[in-house]
Design a protein around this motif. Structure first.
Motif, PDB file in Angstrom:
ATOM      1  N   GLY A 278       0.650  -1.351  -0.059  1.00 13.09           N
ATOM      2  CA  GLY A 278       0.201   0.037  -0.061  1.00 13.09           C
ATOM      3  C   GLY A 278       0.739   1.293  -0.017  1.00 13.09           C
ATOM      4  N   PHE A 279       1.915   1.377   0.830  1.00 14.16           N
ATOM      5  CA  PHE A 279       2.630   2.492   0.826  1.00 14.16           C
ATOM      6  C   PHE A 279       3.115   3.217  -0.485  1.00 14.16           C
ATOM      7  N   PRO A 280       3.836   2.459  -1.627  1.00 13.17           N
ATOM      8  CA  PRO A 280       4.159   2.975  -2.723  1.00 13.17           C
ATOM      9  C   PRO A 280       2.967   3.489  -3.549  1.00 13.17           C
ATOM     10  N   ILE A 281       1.870   2.894  -3.390  1.00  9.04           N
ATOM     11  CA  ILE A 281       0.510   3.250  -4.073  1.00  9.04           C
ATOM     12  C   ILE A 281       0.268   4.659  -3.446  1.00  9.04           C
ATOM     13  N   MET A 282       0.121   4.943  -1.927  1.00  5.64           N
ATOM     14  CA  MET A 282      -0.144   6.185  -1.355  1.00  5.64           C
ATOM     15  C   MET A 282       0.885   7.132  -1.787  1.00  5.64           C
ATOM     16  N   ASN A 287       2.506  12.206  -4.321  1.00  3.49           N
ATOM     17  CA  ASN A 287       3.510  12.849  -4.851  1.00  3.49           C
ATOM     18  C   ASN A 287       2.813  13.466  -6.194  1.00  3.49           C
ATOM     19  N   SER A 288       1.768  12.909  -6.613  1.00  2.90           N
ATOM     20  CA  SER A 288       0.903  13.579  -7.863  1.00  2.90           C
ATOM     21  C   SER A 288       0.000  14.461  -7.692  1.00  2.90           C
ATOM     22  N   GLY A 289      -0.002  14.962  -6.219  1.00  3.82           N
ATOM     23  CA  GLY A 289      -0.904  16.246  -5.663  1.00  3.82           C
ATOM     24  C   GLY A 289      -2.378  15.597  -5.332  1.00  3.82           C
ATOM     25  N   ASN A 290      -2.617  14.403  -5.356  1.00  2.32           N
ATOM     26  CA  ASN A 290      -3.982  13.853  -5.060  1.00  2.32           C
ATOM     27  C   ASN A 290      -3.732  13.331  -3.670  1.00  2.32           C
ATOM     28  N   LYS A 291      -3.687  14.413  -2.545  1.00  5.99           N
ATOM     29  CA  LYS A 291      -3.499  14.144  -1.459  1.00  5.99           C
ATOM     30  C   LYS A 291      -4.947  13.442  -0.537  1.00  5.99           C
ATOM     31  N   SER A 292      -5.964  14.070  -0.939  1.00  9.61           N
ATOM     32  CA  SER A 292      -7.254  13.395  -0.413  1.00  9.61           C
ATOM     33  C   SER A 292      -7.225  11.886  -0.781  1.00  9.61           C
ATOM     34  N   LEU A 360       2.434  12.015   8.530  1.00 11.20           N
ATOM     35  CA  LEU A 360       3.457  12.762   8.906  1.00 11.20           C
ATOM     36  C   LEU A 360       4.721  12.580   8.138  1.00 11.20           C
ATOM     37  N   GLU A 361       4.998  11.219   7.552  1.00 17.78           N
ATOM     38  CA  GLU A 361       5.837  10.960   6.648  1.00 17.78           C
ATOM     39  C   GLU A 361       5.831  11.770   5.273  1.00 17.78           C
ATOM     40  N   PHE A 362       4.634  11.773   4.738  1.00 17.05           N
ATOM     41  CA  PHE A 362       4.272  12.797   3.667  1.00 17.05           C
ATOM     42  C   PHE A 362       4.666  14.077   3.792  1.00 17.05           C
ATOM     43  N   GLU A 363       4.269  14.657   5.015  1.00 11.22           N
ATOM     44  CA  GLU A 363       4.519  15.880   5.090  1.00 11.22           C
ATOM     45  C   GLU A 363       5.925  16.135   5.569  1.00 11.22           C
ATOM     46  N   LEU A 364       6.861  15.157   5.390  1.00  9.29           N
ATOM     47  CA  LEU A 364       8.272  15.213   5.711  1.00  9.29           C
ATOM     48  C   LEU A 364       8.471  15.714   7.377  1.00  9.29           C
ATOM     49  N   LYS A 365       7.600  15.464   8.084  1.00  9.21           N
ATOM     50  CA  LYS A 365       7.684  15.619   9.493  1.00  9.21           C
ATOM     51  C   LYS A 365       8.062  14.246  10.009  1.00  9.21           C
TER      52      LYS A 365
END
Length: 426
Positions: A278-282, A287-292, A360-365
């Motif tokens: 699941g992580f690579p898909i998320m 990264n493509s801007g589709n956060k929601s 938090l990982e996605f937001e680099l926190k």
């Protein structure tokens, strides 16, 4: 949306079958070690093995996550990551040798353990590149080869090298399993490894290190907290063993280690396909801007894990004595049976936290993640040092639940705080 779900199901199926196979072999291996090498022998082996695993997490965990988060599939990126690997693991190899030497396990075991740590980290990093490209089959092959070889060596050395100590035979088995897994990988990526090593040897100097750091500064900013986070994460799962080994008996250590490893690692293997697939898909969605869309996908994975946990908890409640006697192969005392449910709960809460903290990982926190894990480790160490001498190994299992819960709650509250700030426009 449909493509994402189909890709997840395809990769999850491969990872699940692969890890289920690996998990079944691991379930066979631990009782075999307990049977042929004794519960004390398994306890001593687990202490050395966990030094190796903690250092693999410390040196390689952050690089693995950088690949999953930032891989642009270019050869230049891959070469850069492997240059960073060599820079990282030469000093860590010295550290590993020093720690094992201080543990008084002997020069031969310290050397084999250090080489095992280096090879294991190298293979793990290579596997992550396949995972990031959604190539589930190859990533499964390497781990499967390693586990099968380990089992074969454990059995063979029991009958062939009986004059050697149990610890030496088990570490030798671990070393050979990683070595053959590396050669299996080398057969596929020989040219890349050769070029990468040649490049490192030719360019090794301070100016090259400075240039590499400047060029990939974002990886260090993202990765150094993760290096410490992975170290703390590993320590959360093994620090109690060193406290048990100090205050209690070798039999207590072996009993706790065998039950813990079979349950915790078995459950982790069951949940791992969800995170790995699941992580690579998320990440791709985010990264493509589709956060929601990425967050909606994350919620579905959390729901999936929760359903699995409910089934596991019911099974553990009714089968805990059977598990201790028939699977682990030791006596079903009140103490050993009481370990089962809290270890199952602790494993689930920690795996759930691995999903919950992805925003938090996605937001680099990653620094925030590091802080929360440090708090959880501090709670774990204080409780274990105070209460394990009083209540024994059963308390260690409950402290696993508590520290995982501390990390999960801190993460949930902080994400809620960030969302509230975002809604308020601050």
């Amino acid at each position: 949306m449909f493509k994402s779900h189909q890709l997840f199901i395809n990769n999850f199926s491969i990872y699940f079958l692969g890890l289920l196979s690996s998990g079944l072999i691991s379930f066979i291996t631990i009782p075999l070690i307990v049977k042929y090498y004794g519960v004390d022998g398994y306890g001593s082996f687990s202490l050395v093995q966990n030094v190796i695993l903690v250092l693999i997490s410390f040196g390689g965990g952050w690089l693995n996550q950088c690949v999953l988060r930032f891989n642009n599939y270019s050869t230049h990126f891959k070469f850069s990551i492997f240059q960073l690997f060599f820079i990282t693991f030469f000093p860590i190899s010295l550290l590993c040798f020093g720690i094992l030497t201080l543990m008084d396990v002997g020069i031969l075991i310290a050397t084999m353990g250090t080489v095992t740590m280096f090879l294991g980290s190298l293979v793990a990093l290579s596997i992550v590149f396949y995972q990031s490209k959604f190539n589930a089959r190859k990533s499964f092959y390497f781990d499967f080869v390693r586990i099968v070889v380990f089992v074969l060596m454990v059995l063979s050395f029991h009958f062939v090298l009986g004059e050697l100590s149990s610890l030496l035979r088990l570490i030798l088995s671990l070393f050979i399993s990683y070595l053959l897994s590396f050669f299996f990988l080398l057969r596929i990526d020989f040219r890349f490894f050769k070029i990468s090593i040649d490049l490192f040897i030719k360019k090794i100097n301070r100016d090259y290190f400075a240039s590499l750091f400047k060029q990939h500064h974002y990886l260090f900013q993202y990765g150094w907290p993760l290096a410490l986070w992975f170290t703390i994460s590993s320590l959360l799962n093994v620090s109690d063993r060193y406290i048990i080994g100090y205050y209690l008996t070798e039999k207590d250590l072996g009993t706790y280690s065998a039950i813990y490893d079979l349950l915790y690692k078995g459950i982790t293997l069951l949940y791992a396909p969800i995170l790995v697939a699941g992580f690579p898909i998320m990440t791709q969605k985010y990264n493509s801007g589709n956060k929601s869309d990425a967050l909606r996908f994350l919620k579905k994975l959390i729901f999936f894990e929760t359903i699995i946990f409910i089934v596991l908890l019911v099974a553990a409640y009714f089968l805990k004595s059977f598990f201790i006697i028939k699977i682990v192969g030791i006596a079903a005392t009140e103490q050993s049976v009481d370990l089962v449910l809290p270890i199952v709960c602790g494993a689930f809460i920690w795996q759930l936290a691995m999903l919950v903290h992805k925003p938090l990982e996605f937001e680099l926190k990653t620094k925030t993640m590091l802080l929360f894990s440090a708090v959880a480790l501090a709670v774990n160490l204080v409780l274990n040092i105070v209460f394990i001498p009083v209540y024994g190994i059963v308390f260690a299992s409950y402290s696993t639940v508590l520290c995982a819960l501390v990390y999960l709650l801190l993460t949930v509250f902080f994400i809620g705080f960030l969302n509230k700030k975002e809604l308020c426009g601050t």
